[in-house]
Design an enzyme around this catalytic site. Structure first.
Site, PDB file in Angstrom:
ATOM      1  CE1 TYR A  61     -10.824   3.596   2.524  1.00  0.00           C
ATOM      2  CE2 TYR A  61      -9.641   1.613   3.147  1.00  0.00           C
ATOM      3  CZ  TYR A  61      -9.981   2.933   3.380  1.00  0.00           C
ATOM      4  OH  TYR A  61      -9.477   3.602   4.477  1.00  0.00           O
ATOM      5  CG  ASN A  90      -4.209   8.003   6.167  1.00  0.00           C
ATOM      6  OD1 ASN A  90      -4.640   6.896   6.476  1.00  0.00           O
ATOM      7  ND2 ASN A  90      -4.829   8.791   5.306  1.00  0.00           N
ATOM      8  CD  GLU A 149     -17.304   4.443   5.655  1.00  0.00           C
ATOM      9  OE1 GLU A 149     -16.830   4.814   4.563  1.00  0.00           O
ATOM     10  OE2 GLU A 149     -17.057   5.016   6.737  1.00  0.00           O
ATOM     11  CE  LYS A 201      -7.167   4.384   6.905  1.00  0.00           C
ATOM     12  NZ  LYS A 201      -6.754   5.267   5.761  1.00  0.00           N
ATOM     13  NE  ARG A 255     -13.274  13.346   6.713  1.00  0.00           N
ATOM     14  CZ  ARG A 255     -12.728  12.577   5.755  1.00  0.00           C
ATOM     15  NH1 ARG A 255     -12.878  11.246   5.775  1.00  0.00           N
ATOM     16  NH2 ARG A 255     -12.034  13.103   4.796  1.00  0.00           N
TER      17      ARG A 255
HETATM   18  N1  UDP Z   1      -4.939   7.192  -0.086  1.00  0.00           N
HETATM   19  C1  UDP Z   1      -3.727   6.917  -0.704  1.00  0.00           C
HETATM   20  N2  UDP Z   1      -3.264   7.783  -1.669  1.00  0.00           N
HETATM   21  C2  UDP Z   1      -3.952   8.892  -2.042  1.00  0.00           C
HETATM   22  C3  UDP Z   1      -5.183   9.171  -1.425  1.00  0.00           C
HETATM   23  C4  UDP Z   1      -5.648   8.298  -0.450  1.00  0.00           C
HETATM   24  O1  UDP Z   1      -3.090   5.909  -0.401  1.00  0.00           O
HETATM   25  O2  UDP Z   1      -3.482   9.631  -2.929  1.00  0.00           O
HETATM   26  C5  UDP Z   1      -5.454   6.277   0.946  1.00  0.00           C
HETATM   27  C6  UDP Z   1      -5.358   6.835   2.374  1.00  0.00           C
HETATM   28  O3  UDP Z   1      -5.083   5.742   3.257  1.00  0.00           O
HETATM   29  C7  UDP Z   1      -6.758   7.395   2.567  1.00  0.00           C
HETATM   30  C8  UDP Z   1      -7.605   6.348   1.855  1.00  0.00           C
HETATM   31  O4  UDP Z   1      -6.825   6.018   0.696  1.00  0.00           O
HETATM   32  O5  UDP Z   1      -7.068   7.527   3.945  1.00  0.00           O
HETATM   33  C9  UDP Z   1      -8.976   6.808   1.405  1.00  0.00           C
HETATM   34  O6  UDP Z   1      -8.829   8.014   0.665  1.00  0.00           O
HETATM   35  P1  UDP Z   1      -9.789   9.243   0.907  1.00  0.00           P
HETATM   36  O7  UDP Z   1      -9.582  10.198  -0.219  1.00  0.00           O
HETATM   37  O8  UDP Z   1     -11.186   8.759   1.157  1.00  0.00           O
HETATM   38  O9  UDP Z   1      -9.190   9.913   2.241  1.00  0.00           O
HETATM   39  P2  UDP Z   1      -9.767  10.007   3.737  1.00  0.00           P
HETATM   40  O10 UDP Z   1     -11.261  10.132   3.640  1.00  0.00           O
HETATM   41  O11 UDP Z   1      -9.313   8.753   4.452  1.00  0.00           O
HETATM   42  O12 UDP Z   1      -9.114  11.239   4.312  1.00  0.00           O
HETATM   43 MG    MG Z   2     -12.595   8.893   2.634  1.00  0.00          MG
END
Ligand code: UDP
Ligand code: MG
Length: 138
Positions: free
Chosen positions: A49, A112, A126, A9, A85
């Site tokens: 997204y 993140n 994706e 990212k 993951r």
């Molecule tokens: N994110 C955020 N706030 C939150 C949860 C998620 O800004 O409370 C962002 C973060 O960058 C995350 C992305 O949204 O990686 C997608 O969220 P997801 O729940 O899919 O998490 P991931 O699969 O990336 O762990």
């Molecule tokens: Mg996700």
């Protein structure tokens, strides 16, 4: 063999961490079968997204994802989706295990450092969002 989709990212690219993160990916036994650097538009980030469009963090997330260049990759290996993951760690770095990408490099829950597909259907969608068949060279 399984394929997954990964993004380094903008927060990580801005700190020049692409090589470090790619090394972690390769040391975990995953192969990079396609890769490119992109600066997403807001609309492209929103498309990627779309599943989160009702979430309160959607606007901020897509602003951030379009704020600078990122590296998109297709990764291949045994159990690649879960393996990547696990390597990323929890979404919130405060909950991420030691030795994970997010524990090491994430700035906060939004910035993140990495994305990874969460299942076979999302991985296929994706990968297809960013790469055509000729670009997948594994
Ligand atoms: N994110 C955020 N706030 C939150 C949860 C998620 O800004 O409370 C962002 C973060 O960058 C995350 C992305 O949204 O990686 C997608 O969220 P997801 O729940 O899919 O998490 P991931 O699969 O990336 O762990
Ligand atoms: Mg996700």
């Amino acid at each position: 063999m399984e394929r997954t989709f990964s993004i380094i990212k903008p927060d990580a690219v801005a700190r020049n961490l692409q090589g470090e993160i790619m090394a972690m990916i390769q040391n975990a036994g995953l192969r990079i079968v396609s890769m490119k650097m992109l600066h997403l538009t807001k609309a492209q980030a929103e498309g990627f997204y779309a599943v989160h469009k009702e979430r309160p963090f959607f606007d901020s997330l897509t602003e951030y994802m379009s704020s600078g260049p990122c590296v998109v990759m297709c990764l291949e290996g045994d159990n690649a989706i879960q393996k990547y993951r696990d390597l990323m760690g929890a979404t919130n770095k405060d909950n991420a295990a030691e030795g994970t990408i997010r524990k090491k490099y994430a700035l906060d829950i939004e910035k993140n450092s990495c994305h990874g597909s969460d299942g076979p259907d999302t991985a296929a969608m994706e990968i297809a969002y960013f790469f055509n068949a000729l670009e997948l060279v594994g």
